[in-house]
Design a protein around this motif. Structure first.
Motif, PDB file in Angstrom:
ATOM      1  N   HIS A  62     -27.119  29.065 -21.240  1.00  0.00           N
ATOM      2  CA  HIS A  62     -27.926  27.850 -21.339  1.00  0.00           C
ATOM      3  C   HIS A  62     -28.638  27.573 -20.017  1.00  0.00           C
ATOM      4  O   HIS A  62     -28.076  27.778 -18.943  1.00  0.00           O
ATOM      5  N   GLY A  63     -29.861  27.087 -20.116  1.00  0.00           N
ATOM      6  CA  GLY A  63     -30.611  26.753 -18.911  1.00  0.00           C
ATOM      7  C   GLY A  63     -30.132  25.471 -18.270  1.00  0.00           C
ATOM      8  O   GLY A  63     -30.240  25.286 -17.061  1.00  0.00           O
ATOM      9  N   VAL A  64     -29.586  24.564 -19.095  1.00  0.00           N
ATOM     10  CA  VAL A  64     -29.077  23.287 -18.596  1.00  0.00           C
ATOM     11  C   VAL A  64     -27.674  23.084 -19.159  1.00  0.00           C
ATOM     12  O   VAL A  64     -27.446  23.269 -20.354  1.00  0.00           O
ATOM     13  N   GLU A  65     -26.741  22.689 -18.280  1.00  0.00           N
ATOM     14  CA  GLU A  65     -25.380  22.413 -18.737  1.00  0.00           C
ATOM     15  C   GLU A  65     -24.853  21.179 -18.004  1.00  0.00           C
ATOM     16  O   GLU A  65     -25.116  20.991 -16.812  1.00  0.00           O
ATOM     17  N   ILE A  66     -24.123  20.336 -18.739  1.00  0.00           N
ATOM     18  CA  ILE A  66     -23.479  19.161 -18.158  1.00  0.00           C
ATOM     19  C   ILE A  66     -21.975  19.332 -18.277  1.00  0.00           C
ATOM     20  O   ILE A  66     -21.453  19.615 -19.358  1.00  0.00           O
ATOM     21  N   ILE A  67     -21.278  19.158 -17.153  1.00  0.00           N
ATOM     22  CA  ILE A  67     -19.826  19.226 -17.130  1.00  0.00           C
ATOM     23  C   ILE A  67     -19.332  17.841 -16.722  1.00  0.00           C
ATOM     24  O   ILE A  67     -19.638  17.359 -15.633  1.00  0.00           O
ATOM     25  N   THR A  68     -18.602  17.191 -17.603  1.00  0.00           N
ATOM     26  CA  THR A  68     -18.144  15.826 -17.320  1.00  0.00           C
ATOM     27  C   THR A  68     -16.640  15.727 -17.514  1.00  0.00           C
ATOM     28  O   THR A  68     -16.049  16.438 -18.331  1.00  0.00           O
ATOM     29  N   GLY A  69     -16.032  14.841 -16.739  1.00  0.00           N
ATOM     30  CA  GLY A  69     -14.587  14.641 -16.832  1.00  0.00           C
ATOM     31  C   GLY A  69     -14.114  13.698 -15.745  1.00  0.00           C
ATOM     32  O   GLY A  69     -14.810  13.477 -14.743  1.00  0.00           O
ATOM     33  N   GLY A  70     -12.933  13.141 -15.941  1.00  0.00           N
ATOM     34  CA  GLY A  70     -12.372  12.209 -14.984  1.00  0.00           C
ATOM     35  C   GLY A  70     -11.739  12.917 -13.802  1.00  0.00           C
ATOM     36  O   GLY A  70     -11.837  14.140 -13.659  1.00  0.00           O
ATOM     37  N   PRO A  71     -11.062  12.165 -12.922  1.00  0.00           N
ATOM     38  CA  PRO A  71     -10.435  12.767 -11.746  1.00  0.00           C
ATOM     39  C   PRO A  71      -9.321  13.728 -12.136  1.00  0.00           C
ATOM     40  O   PRO A  71      -8.590  13.502 -13.094  1.00  0.00           O
ATOM     41  N   GLY A  72      -9.237  14.822 -11.393  1.00  0.00           N
ATOM     42  CA  GLY A  72      -8.153  15.772 -11.614  1.00  0.00           C
ATOM     43  C   GLY A  72      -8.337  16.697 -12.790  1.00  0.00           C
ATOM     44  O   GLY A  72      -7.418  17.429 -13.158  1.00  0.00           O
ATOM     45  N   THR A  73      -9.523  16.713 -13.430  1.00  0.00           N
ATOM     46  CA  THR A  73      -9.727  17.554 -14.612  1.00  0.00           C
ATOM     47  C   THR A  73     -10.310  18.924 -14.271  1.00  0.00           C
ATOM     48  O   THR A  73     -10.638  19.691 -15.176  1.00  0.00           O
ATOM     49  N   GLY A  74     -10.471  19.219 -12.992  1.00  0.00           N
ATOM     50  CA  GLY A  74     -10.866  20.568 -12.598  1.00  0.00           C
ATOM     51  C   GLY A  74     -12.348  20.789 -12.417  1.00  0.00           C
ATOM     52  O   GLY A  74     -12.797  21.942 -12.450  1.00  0.00           O
ATOM     53  N   LYS A  75     -13.117  19.757 -12.195  1.00  0.00           N
ATOM     54  CA  LYS A  75     -14.566  19.938 -12.028  1.00  0.00           C
ATOM     55  C   LYS A  75     -14.878  20.778 -10.789  1.00  0.00           C
ATOM     56  O   LYS A  75     -15.729  21.673 -10.830  1.00  0.00           O
ATOM     57  N   THR A  76     -14.171  20.522  -9.693  1.00  0.00           N
ATOM     58  CA  THR A  76     -14.422  21.286  -8.464  1.00  0.00           C
ATOM     59  C   THR A  76     -14.028  22.744  -8.641  1.00  0.00           C
ATOM     60  O   THR A  76     -14.729  23.657  -8.165  1.00  0.00           O
ATOM     61  N   THR A  77     -12.927  22.993  -9.326  1.00  0.00           N
ATOM     62  CA  THR A  77     -12.497  24.368  -9.598  1.00  0.00           C
ATOM     63  C   THR A  77     -13.578  25.124 -10.361  1.00  0.00           C
ATOM     64  O   THR A  77     -13.879  26.290 -10.060  1.00  0.00           O
ATOM     65  N   ILE A  78     -14.180  24.458 -11.339  1.00  0.00           N
ATOM     66  CA  ILE A  78     -15.234  25.093 -12.135  1.00  0.00           C
ATOM     67  C   ILE A  78     -16.448  25.407 -11.268  1.00  0.00           C
ATOM     68  O   ILE A  78     -17.042  26.490 -11.366  1.00  0.00           O
ATOM     69  N   ILE A  79     -16.838  24.449 -10.413  1.00  0.00           N
ATOM     70  CA  ILE A  79     -17.994  24.681  -9.542  1.00  0.00           C
ATOM     71  C   ILE A  79     -17.759  25.903  -8.663  1.00  0.00           C
ATOM     72  O   ILE A  79     -18.638  26.754  -8.497  1.00  0.00           O
ATOM     73  N   LYS A  80     -16.559  26.016  -8.083  1.00  0.00           N
ATOM     74  CA  LYS A  80     -16.254  27.144  -7.205  1.00  0.00           C
ATOM     75  C   LYS A  80     -16.304  28.469  -7.973  1.00  0.00           C
ATOM     76  O   LYS A  80     -16.827  29.470  -7.471  1.00  0.00           O
ATOM     77  N   CYS A  81     -15.794  28.467  -9.194  1.00  0.00           N
ATOM     78  CA  CYS A  81     -15.822  29.697  -9.999  1.00  0.00           C
ATOM     79  C   CYS A  81     -17.253  30.065 -10.391  1.00  0.00           C
ATOM     80  O   CYS A  81     -17.644  31.235 -10.341  1.00  0.00           O
TER      81      CYS A  81
END
Length: 740
Positions: free
Chosen positions: A334-353
């Motif tokens: 996908h050209g555009v993707e939104i990743i949403t979630g509260g604290p501690g749900t792994g958003k930073t982990t996903i960004i690093k991967c």
């Protein structure tokens, strides 16, 4: 009977900076005279000619009620030195004042009026200081003329300064031609003040000029609450009531504005709405570019996402949840993707991967966030450089102060934006315009936090539009069961009451009986109890009070006054500023012209590192120069910014800040006062946002009824926007499901 007196200001008993009202004593040849009235630019030792009426005060006796005041330049050498060193002219302190009078004697003011370049003959005045003095001296003369003109119409001295800062030497001309421009372009000046000036200038009550200005003001005020459009019916009713004119007359003038492209009217979800053109164009452009990105034929990457994720898990010693894997794989398709979630749900982990995967695929990536604090945290957590969106886009200003985009498109294959809930429609429009065809966009944020301070609800509208890939993370990973902050944040978001004061917890509630005891408890916590709990915590840097309100006993204005006196008691007395060295401060608007550097002193060979300080940046006053009238603020422990007196309006104390202003930030310890107030302001996502700002501890202080009420109140202040409607409509049209 009007009487006139001439003398020296002996002392100032009372002075209101906002209104300019002063009570003082004038030393005349006949003795000491008490006077009252509105007098701008007053200081002790100033020579004044005052005229007015003598009145008898029941408690304070005979006083002069001033109608007209005129400054008289001093003639004695001592008087000249006192005047020049009074703080009225930037760059001149006591030492420079004495040298000026020693060099030029009685001709000093004549030289400053007609041959300013000669000041460079004086020791200590170089080219830089000369320009500072020149600008300040010219400004003081111009401002006096402007104040004399405007104060007769009820404009306060503080407002006069803001008018001058916006329009400069053309202020009087601009106000005479269009007084209503004041309520559009000068903060703190409302429509009623502009309307009063217009009336005195002879503009009729039913003048099209007045009514159309009123329409613009009301729409802009509505936009200031976060809306990008306003229902026509609501606009007509409010304008007719505010201006006290017939509804038909307002409707006729609205039609005229629309025909002139001064406003846009369009039906949104069955409601006729009015738009400021900038927001109308922005939402149309965002929707259009979104679908262009969705339709773009992105090249297939020579990468096995499944295999990469397995290798990444093995290398990092972790197991990703299926939703996390879906988010990582999604950017490939996908050209555009939104990743949403509260604290501690792994958003930073996903960004690093994702960063690692895109690098493996040979793609270039740029990262950004809406605020400097959020960008810095993004850099720290990923190990890769992140900038503010403004700096990523190289936004700047023209000589007239208008915001402009940088040069061309972003030269990269993918852009990752964190804290996306903070982005308003104007900034999102600029971001989308800078993405060249084929660039991927990843937006990461928490959709349950407060929306942007500026107009729009971009992240929510994009998620609800149904046109982009959205991955909503739900499983809590960070800090596990050890942190009640994360657990309670999710409980609050789900409408459940938090677990309070459990053994070994980092989430506490302290009950108080009223506002006064709430204030005292918070002060005790900051000053004594929390430092005893953890001696490593710094009272100023590690503790942050977040309040729902600006005004009131528990609002940030009052709390800042109390905290300043407790945490940074007075050790200094400056004539040009109330700030003190060590004060915690916040920038309250975007200023693209301020420059920062990486060294405390601006020495030869030191170059300016960055341009621009942005709304919400928090720093500390590290130096105040009385002689040069400069306040230096340190941001992010590395950027030094100098403020002149005219720029200090950009700063406010930040020992306590509003919850809205805390977005994008994290603080070790967060203290939150709880009290009953307006239901539409005290709601669930407000307390949720406040709680999620804390890293190590949350302390709630106040009325537990208020906490229960806020969590139960899931009604946020509804915003009128059209972006979500436009996206949903286009999706339906593409599917052949849309019906007029």
């Amino acid at each position: 009977m009007t009487m006139e007196f001439r003398g020296t200001v002996k002392d100032i008993i009372f002075h209101n900076d906002e209104s300019g009202y002063v009570v003082g004593r004038l030393k005349t040849d006949e003795g000491i005279l008490t006077f009252t009235g509105t007098i701008p630019w007053i200081f002790e030792g100033q020579l004044l000619s005052l005229s007015g009426e003598m009145v008898e005060h029941p408690s304070f006796g005979s006083q002069l009620k001033v109608n007209v005041s005129e400054e008289i330049l001093p003639e004695s050498r001592e008087g000249m030195e006192k005047y020049l060193s009074s703080g009225i002219i930037s760059g001149i302190g006591p030492v420079t004042a004495r040298r000026l009078v020693q060099r030029f004697g009685s001709e000093v003011f004549e030289i400053m009026d007609h041959d300013m370049d000669r000041l460079i003959e004086v020791e200590g005045i170089g080219v830089k200081k000369l320009e500072l003095i020149r600008k300040s001296y010219d400004k003081s003369r111009e401002v006096r003329n402007i104040m004399v003109f405007l104060q007769s119409y009820g404009v306060t001295p503080n407002q006069c300064m803001k008018i001058y800062n916006r329009f400069g030497q053309n202020s009087i001309t601009v106000v005479r031609e269009n007084p209503y421009i004041l309520c559009e372009e000068v903060s703190s000046i409302g429509f009623r003040t502009a309307d009063r000036i217009a009336s005195n200038l002879g503009i009729e009550k039913d003048s099209p000029f007045r009514i159309q200005s009123g329409l613009k003001f009301i729409v802009n005020s509505f936009s200031g609450l976060g809306n990008t459009c306003m229902p026509v019916e609501k606009l007509l009713t409010e304008t007719a009531q505010t201006l006290e004119v017939a509804l038909e007359l307002v409707l006729d003038n609205l039609r005229s504005l629309v025909l002139q492209d001064g406003m846009m009217v369009e039906e949104v979800d069955g409601v006729q709405c009015v738009f400021v053109p900038a927001y109308w164009h922005a939402e149309i452009n965002i929707a259009s570019r979104l679908f262009a990105m969705a339709d773009y034929p992105y090249r297939k990457l020579a990468l096995d996402a499944g295999r990469f994720i397995e290798d990444y898990e093995a290398a990092q010693g972790m197991a990703l949840h299926e939703l996390q894997k879906e988010a990582i794989r999604g950017i490939l398709d996908h050209g555009v993707e939104i990743i949403t979630g509260g604290p501690g749900t792994g958003k930073t982990t996903i960004i690093k991967c994702i960063l690692a995967m895109l690098k493996e695929a040979g793609l270039s990536v740029r990262m950004a966030a809406p605020t400097g604090r959020a960008a810095k945290r993004m850099t720290e957590t990923t190990g890769e450089e992140a900038k503010t969106i403004h700096r990523l886009l190289d936004l700047g200003v023209t000589e007239d102060g208008e915001e402009v985009e940088g040069d061309g498109e972003l030269d990269c294959d993918c852009v990752i934006i964190d804290e996306a809930s903070m982005i308003d429609v104007l900034l999102m429009n600029k971001l989308m315009a800078a993405l060249k065809p084929g660039t991927r966009l990843i937006m990461v944020g928490d959709a349950d936090q407060l929306p942007s301070v500026g107009p729009g609800r971009v992240l929510s509208d994009l998620i609800g539009g149904g046109a982009v890939k959205v991955v909503a993370l739900e499983v809590i990973y960070r800090q596990g069961q050890e942190s009640m902050i994360t657990i309670n944040a999710h409980r609050i978001n789900q409408g459940d009451q938090p677990v309070l004061n459990s053994k070994g917890s980092d989430f506490f509630f302290m009950s108080t009986k009223d506002g006064a005891s709430t204030v005292q408890t918070m002060i005790d916590l900051v000053n004594a109890r929390l430092p005893r709990y953890n001696a490593a915590w710094d009272k100023v840097r590690d503790f942050q009070i977040l309040s729902p309100m600006r005004k009131g006993d528990l609002g940030v204005t009052r709390l800042n006054e109390l905290l300043k006196e407790m945490l940074n008691p007075s050790r200094e007395d400056y004539k040009f500023t109330s700030f003190r060295t060590g004060d915690k401060v916040m920038q309250n608007r975007n200023n693209y012209q301020l420059k920062s550097r990486l060294t405390p002193e601006l020495t030869p060979g030191t170059h300016q590192e960055e341009t621009g300080v942005f709304n919400g940046d928090v720093g500390f006053v590290v130096r105040i120069e009385e002689e040069d009238q400069i306040v230096t603020v340190l941001y992010d422990d590395e950027r030094y910014v100098d403020y002149t007196p005219s720029e200090l309006d950009d700063l406010e104390l930040a020992y306590a800040i509003t919850i809205h202003k805390s977005q994008g930030s994290e603080f070790p310890v967060v203290l939150i006062p709880l009290f009953m107030g307006p239901p539409m302001l005290l709601n669930r996502n407000l307390i949720y946002t406040a709680v999620t700002r804390a890293r190590k501890m949350v302390v709630l202080v106040g009325d537990q009824r208020a906490l229960r009420f806020m969590i139960a109140n899931d009604r946020s202040l509804e915003r009128y926007t059209s972006l979500g409607f436009r996206i949903r409509k286009s999706v339906a049209v593409r599917k052949g499901e849309y019906q007029e």
